[in-house]
Scaffold this active site. Structure first.
Site, PDB file in Angstrom:
ATOM      1  N   ARG A   3      43.369  45.554  35.258  1.00  0.00           N
ATOM      2  CA  ARG A   3      42.036  45.971  35.459  1.00  0.00           C
ATOM      3  C   ARG A   3      41.432  45.262  36.777  1.00  0.00           C
ATOM      4  O   ARG A   3      41.856  43.983  36.837  1.00  0.00           O
ATOM      5  CB  ARG A   3      41.078  46.044  34.266  1.00  0.00           C
ATOM      6  CG  ARG A   3      41.469  47.051  33.254  1.00  0.00           C
ATOM      7  CD  ARG A   3      40.826  48.214  33.721  1.00  0.00           C
ATOM      8  NE  ARG A   3      40.823  49.483  32.945  1.00  0.00           N
ATOM      9  CZ  ARG A   3      41.809  50.221  32.796  1.00  0.00           C
ATOM     10  NH1 ARG A   3      42.884  50.055  33.556  1.00  0.00           N
ATOM     11  NH2 ARG A   3      41.661  51.106  31.780  1.00  0.00           N
ATOM     12  N   GLU A  42      36.037  49.142  41.692  1.00  0.00           N
ATOM     13  CA  GLU A  42      36.655  50.212  42.204  1.00  0.00           C
ATOM     14  C   GLU A  42      35.731  51.508  41.933  1.00  0.00           C
ATOM     15  O   GLU A  42      35.108  51.522  40.759  1.00  0.00           O
ATOM     16  CB  GLU A  42      38.006  50.440  41.765  1.00  0.00           C
ATOM     17  CG  GLU A  42      38.176  50.827  40.188  1.00  0.00           C
ATOM     18  CD  GLU A  42      39.547  50.732  39.764  1.00  0.00           C
ATOM     19  OE1 GLU A  42      40.392  49.719  39.902  1.00  0.00           O
ATOM     20  OE2 GLU A  42      40.035  51.572  39.208  1.00  0.00           O
ATOM     21  N   HIS A  83      44.813  52.855  41.951  1.00  0.00           N
ATOM     22  CA  HIS A  83      44.550  53.133  40.545  1.00  0.00           C
ATOM     23  C   HIS A  83      45.682  54.209  40.111  1.00  0.00           C
ATOM     24  O   HIS A  83      45.175  55.308  39.363  1.00  0.00           O
ATOM     25  CB  HIS A  83      43.306  53.184  39.816  1.00  0.00           C
ATOM     26  CG  HIS A  83      43.226  52.886  38.359  1.00  0.00           C
ATOM     27  ND1 HIS A  83      41.936  52.280  37.738  1.00  0.00           N
ATOM     28  CD2 HIS A  83      44.084  52.869  37.204  1.00  0.00           C
ATOM     29  CE1 HIS A  83      42.321  51.973  36.455  1.00  0.00           C
ATOM     30  NE2 HIS A  83      43.471  52.420  36.184  1.00  0.00           N
TER      31      HIS A  83
HETATM   32  C1  DGY Z   1      44.930  53.247  31.790  1.00  0.00           C
HETATM   33  O1  DGY Z   1      45.425  54.279  30.728  1.00  0.00           O
HETATM   34  O2  DGY Z   1      44.172  52.437  31.162  1.00  0.00           O
HETATM   35  C2  DGY Z   1      45.098  53.374  32.998  1.00  0.00           C
HETATM   36  O3  DGY Z   1      44.595  52.299  33.968  1.00  0.00           O
HETATM   37  C3  DGY Z   1      44.853  54.589  33.736  1.00  0.00           C
HETATM   38  O4  DGY Z   1      43.577  54.616  33.642  1.00  0.00           O
END
Ligand code: DGY
Length: 330
Positions: free
Chosen positions: A241, A270, A288
């Site tokens: 993240r 982001e 992402h």
């Molecule tokens: C998640 O599933 O957390 C991925 O980052 C897709 O958003």
């Protein structure tokens, strides 16, 4: 006939998933993909029983105070740092995420990013496309070795274990990991992974891959001090993240050659990307997309829909994150 509960699908999503939900709910589908946040999200949630979110919609106390009819929010994502879980539990709102269905796809992507970063694939492609390739040279885009090197994984949940298996079994890498809790011996053996301190991992890994969930404690897990511990030849991949890496400090380290290269699929703030990162040649940047294959995104969407349907029809979600929100007398 009793009226169907009303739900909001907060982002554009597969038509067949909307159809599946429509069999159970009166669906307000944001197929136009309008930006919904803060007051706009609260307004669109007025009178709704449930919400289908994708991980970008912030569900916090301020929003919940404006949405007293809301009972469940189902994320089409394994991560749920868009949920203020304590506030949701206090408001009696169940949260659900979408674990499991994206594990192998995301681990594949983690390895793709590691390979592209270590072997300078995008950097060399830009060079070629720019017409700069005049002749072969012994050191042209010489990168870092992957096979037989040391892979350090921070965050050893399902996806981290998937990356570990790929490294150990596919590329003969020595795998070390750091995690909040140590894995049991059988899981460590299956991943051929050895538990080490964060400091040892940063000092010894040739490739560091971040797969830990975002929590306030995980904020800037990698900053200037941690980057200073890494080998100058090391690479860093952030699959987790934004906010887990201090992007400004990383850009400085990349510019200074403090580490060799980085591969980033997630960013602080982001879809904005720190301008200093955009200026670095030795970083691979992707928007992402780690879980972005059609079958996997479809499976994630169906799991989020199934969470809403199961809660409506059976009073329980399949993959809740705060089942305590339903505790009697809470
Ligand atoms: C998640 O599933 O957390 C991925 O980052 C897709 O958003």
């Amino acid at each position: 006939m009793t009226a169907k509960p009303r739900i909001l699908v907060a982002r554009a999503i597969f038509d067949d998933v909307i159809g599946k939900l429509a069999a159970h709910f009166e669906v307000d589908a944001n197929q136009a993909d309008d930006a919904l946040a803060g007051p706009a999200l609260a307004a669109r949630l007025a009178g709704k029983w449930g919400a289908f979110t994708t991980g970008g919609e912030r569900i916090d106390a301020a929003l919940l105070a404006q949405c007293p009819t809301l009972k469940i929010v189902a994320n089409m994502a394994v991560g749920y740092n868009n949920f203020d879980v304590a506030a949701m539990t206090a408001a009696g709102v169940l949260g659900a995420n979408a674990p499991g269905v994206l594990t192998e796809t995301t681990a594949d992507f983690g390895f793709a990013l590691l390979m592209a970063t270590a072997r300078r694939i995008t950097e060399s492609e830009h060079f070629l496309r720019a017409g700069q390739w005049q002749k072969w040279r012994y050191d042209l885009f010489a990168g870092q070795e992957v096979h037989g090197s040391t892979l350090g994984i921070i965050g050893m949940g399902r996806i981290g274990q998937g990356v570990a298996r790929r490294g150990a079994l596919g590329f003969g890498m020595r795998v070390i990991y750091h995690n909040r809790t140590r894995l049991d011996a059988a899981t460590e053996a299956a991943c051929q992974a050895r538990y080490v301190s964060k400091q040892e991992l940063l000092q010894t890994a040739d490739h560091v891959v971040l797969v830990l969930p975002y929590t306030p404690e995980a904020h800037h897990t990698i900053g200037a001090a941690e980057l200073a511990l890494m080998k100058p030849s090391a690479t860093l991949v952030n699959l987790a993240r934004g906010g887990i890496v201090d992007d400004a400090a990383l850009a400085q380290a990349l510019q200074a050659g403090r580490i060799a290269a980085a591969g980033l699929d997630v960013f602080e703030g982001e879809p904005q990307v720190h301008p200093a990162l955009l200026a670095c040649r030795n970083v691979v940047l992707t928007p992402h997309i780690a879980s972005a294959t059609e079958p996997t995104r479809r499976a994630m969407a169906h799991l989020a829909a199934d969470n809403l349907i199961a809660f409506h029809t059976q009073g329980r979600a399949l993959t809740p994150v705060n089942p305590e929100a339903l505790a009697p007398g809470r």
